[in-house]
Write a protein that holds these residues in place. Sequence first.
Motif, PDB file in Angstrom:
ATOM      1  N   ARG A 188       0.837  -1.207   0.000  1.00 54.59           N
ATOM      2  CA  ARG A 188       0.000   0.000   0.000  1.00 54.59           C
ATOM      3  C   ARG A 188       0.872   1.258   0.000  1.00 54.59           C
ATOM      4  O   ARG A 188       0.523   2.262  -0.624  1.00 54.59           O
ATOM      5  CB  ARG A 188      -0.903   0.000   1.226  1.00 54.59           C
ATOM      6  N   SER A 189       1.998   1.185   0.696  1.00 52.24           N
ATOM      7  CA  SER A 189       2.858   2.372   0.803  1.00 52.24           C
ATOM      8  C   SER A 189       3.519   2.723  -0.522  1.00 52.24           C
ATOM      9  O   SER A 189       3.717   3.897  -0.829  1.00 52.24           O
ATOM     10  CB  SER A 189       3.934   2.142   1.875  1.00 52.24           C
ATOM     11  N   ILE A 190       3.875   1.686  -1.305  1.00 53.92           N
ATOM     12  CA  ILE A 190       4.583   1.956  -2.564  1.00 53.92           C
ATOM     13  C   ILE A 190       3.638   1.995  -3.754  1.00 53.92           C
ATOM     14  O   ILE A 190       4.088   1.990  -4.906  1.00 53.92           O
ATOM     15  CB  ILE A 190       5.690   0.904  -2.811  1.00 53.92           C
ATOM     16  N   LYS A 191       2.342   2.044  -3.480  1.00 55.97           N
ATOM     17  CA  LYS A 191       1.380   2.139  -4.589  1.00 55.97           C
ATOM     18  C   LYS A 191       1.660   3.358  -5.466  1.00 55.97           C
ATOM     19  O   LYS A 191       1.563   3.270  -6.702  1.00 55.97           O
ATOM     20  CB  LYS A 191      -0.045   2.188  -4.035  1.00 55.97           C
ATOM     21  N   PRO A 192       2.001   4.534  -4.879  1.00 53.39           N
ATOM     22  CA  PRO A 192       2.362   5.674  -5.742  1.00 53.39           C
ATOM     23  C   PRO A 192       3.562   5.383  -6.644  1.00 53.39           C
ATOM     24  O   PRO A 192       3.657   5.922  -7.745  1.00 53.39           O
ATOM     25  CB  PRO A 192       2.686   6.785  -4.729  1.00 53.39           C
ATOM     26  N   VAL A 193       4.493   4.524  -6.179  1.00 54.44           N
ATOM     27  CA  VAL A 193       5.634   4.158  -7.017  1.00 54.44           C
ATOM     28  C   VAL A 193       5.157   3.390  -8.241  1.00 54.44           C
ATOM     29  O   VAL A 193       5.645   3.600  -9.364  1.00 54.44           O
ATOM     30  CB  VAL A 193       6.654   3.324  -6.210  1.00 54.44           C
ATOM     31  N   GLN A 194       4.179   2.495  -8.033  1.00 51.63           N
ATOM     32  CA  GLN A 194       3.608   1.759  -9.155  1.00 51.63           C
ATOM     33  C   GLN A 194       2.938   2.715 -10.136  1.00 51.63           C
ATOM     34  O   GLN A 194       3.034   2.538 -11.351  1.00 51.63           O
ATOM     35  CB  GLN A 194       2.599   0.716  -8.640  1.00 51.63           C
ATOM     36  N   LEU A 221       7.526  10.572  -1.553  1.00 54.28           N
ATOM     37  CA  LEU A 221       6.995  10.187  -2.860  1.00 54.28           C
ATOM     38  C   LEU A 221       6.351  11.379  -3.561  1.00 54.28           C
ATOM     39  O   LEU A 221       6.397  11.481  -4.794  1.00 54.28           O
ATOM     40  CB  LEU A 221       5.975   9.053  -2.696  1.00 54.28           C
ATOM     41  N   TYR A 222       5.766  12.278  -2.791  1.00 58.33           N
ATOM     42  CA  TYR A 222       5.195  13.503  -3.372  1.00 58.33           C
ATOM     43  C   TYR A 222       6.314  14.349  -3.986  1.00 58.33           C
ATOM     44  O   TYR A 222       6.186  14.844  -5.121  1.00 58.33           O
ATOM     45  CB  TYR A 222       4.463  14.278  -2.280  1.00 58.33           C
ATOM     46  N   ILE A 223       7.409  14.483  -3.233  1.00 56.79           N
ATOM     47  CA  ILE A 223       8.544  15.270  -3.735  1.00 56.79           C
ATOM     48  C   ILE A 223       9.134  14.607  -4.978  1.00 56.79           C
ATOM     49  O   ILE A 223       9.481  15.287  -5.958  1.00 56.79           O
ATOM     50  CB  ILE A 223       9.617  15.411  -2.636  1.00 56.79           C
ATOM     51  N   LEU A 224       9.244  13.248  -4.950  1.00 54.10           N
ATOM     52  CA  LEU A 224       9.768  12.523  -6.108  1.00 54.10           C
ATOM     53  C   LEU A 224       8.892  12.753  -7.336  1.00 54.10           C
ATOM     54  O   LEU A 224       9.401  13.050  -8.426  1.00 54.10           O
ATOM     55  CB  LEU A 224       9.851  11.029  -5.787  1.00 54.10           C
TER      56      LEU A 224
END
Length: 462
Positions: A188-194, A221-224
């Motif tokens: 769930r935490s790395i869903k934005p990475v996906q 992840l927002y900054i990335l």
Amino acid sequence: MIKALNLSFKNRIAFNYIISSAVFICIVFIFIFQVVKYSVNNHINEEIYDELTKHLDDVSTDDNDTYLIQVDQWRAREHNSISVNPVFVQFYDVNGDEIDKSPNLKGKNLTLLDEANNDKFVNSSLNSIPIRQIQTPILNNNKVVGFLIVAMSMEDFEIVLILKNILYITFPLILLLLFLIARFFAGRSIKPVQTIIETSNQITRDNLKTRIPLPQNKDELYILSENINSLLNRIENAIDREKQFTADASHELRTPLAVIKGTMEVLIRKPRNEEEYKEKIRFCVKEVDRLNKMIDQLLLLARFENQKQNVKLESIYLNALILDNLARFSEKSELKKLKVKTYFTEDFYIQSDTYLVSIIISNLISNALKYSNDRGEVNLHLHKQQNEIIFTIEDHGVGISEQSLNKIFNSFYRSDVSNHPEIKGTGLGLSIVKRLSDLLNIKILVDSKLNQGTKFSVIFKD
């Protein structure tokens, strides 16, 4: 090790979490086990020692070293039952012969150890039952006349063994459960990475409009995502500039080549006199010169495209640099009968790249002379204002319309060409000035009015 397993990012997070959790849980389990083990051992030892003290009080000796054991008091303590935490007691004389023992021993005997084990707790067994015993000498006038042995079943110690087995079983089960939970939350935490991966796969050279959706939480992840979007914006702008530049360069290079070709074709159609040949050849030479100048300027733009590593900082005597560049155009200013005036309040020095600053000044002087009216005036000012050194060059020529002001730094753009066909140029001079100024952190300002003149200000940081 983790690389060898070739785990996914989600599983690596869960795996690293499990490794740290395993170390922590192992330390906690060992601590719990040692505390329980110490407590049980201490409890058994205290009970055995209490029994030893009580039975020593029940024993007395006479002058003949004869035992006087208070049997009634001993048996009154209910040592006959083997079912409730039994305590085993046995007396030996100094020769190791049995004197008396508790009835619950029946036909068994407690082992009499050598004197080195006196007053020490020793683990042993009785009829295959684990026990812990302690033996102490019986003294009469500081002379050893016998031994008292007190033992107790180690059944209470079984809780330690049970706890050990429970910890062995629960440890891997807890780790497995934690791994599954960590894997779930890591997913769930790395869903934005996906999401970033899926969006990045959609982005191509021909599709640079797509952007990564920003996560709700303003975390790493927002900054990335924000940085990637900014990078995409810069790439899109660079590619758009490249496409526009390529189209403009192709057009501008093709035009003089076409003119040269057309002129040559006209020359070979029929015989010409010497003067006609010379005239056409001189025309072609001018076009070749213009073409060479354009190529030099294009190479200059390409060479210093964000190449900060090529900048060589040094101390520049700005007054002399301006005058040197002005001298290079003396023939042009004399041809147009221009009045060039300089106003330098004092000597000024800056830290920058001499070659690049010279190109900026040279292009601005060239433009001012080119777009000035015959017998006009060009003024050059150099002064200091607060922490800035300002160089201004002002002409009173054709000027620039308000609509064209925001385009003059674009490559190949030339203002009001149709009304001034006599003014030749490539449209790259100011583009070079802007590019080099950005490279050197120099600010360029322009103020112009059509048919009244133009003023350029170059601002250097002191």
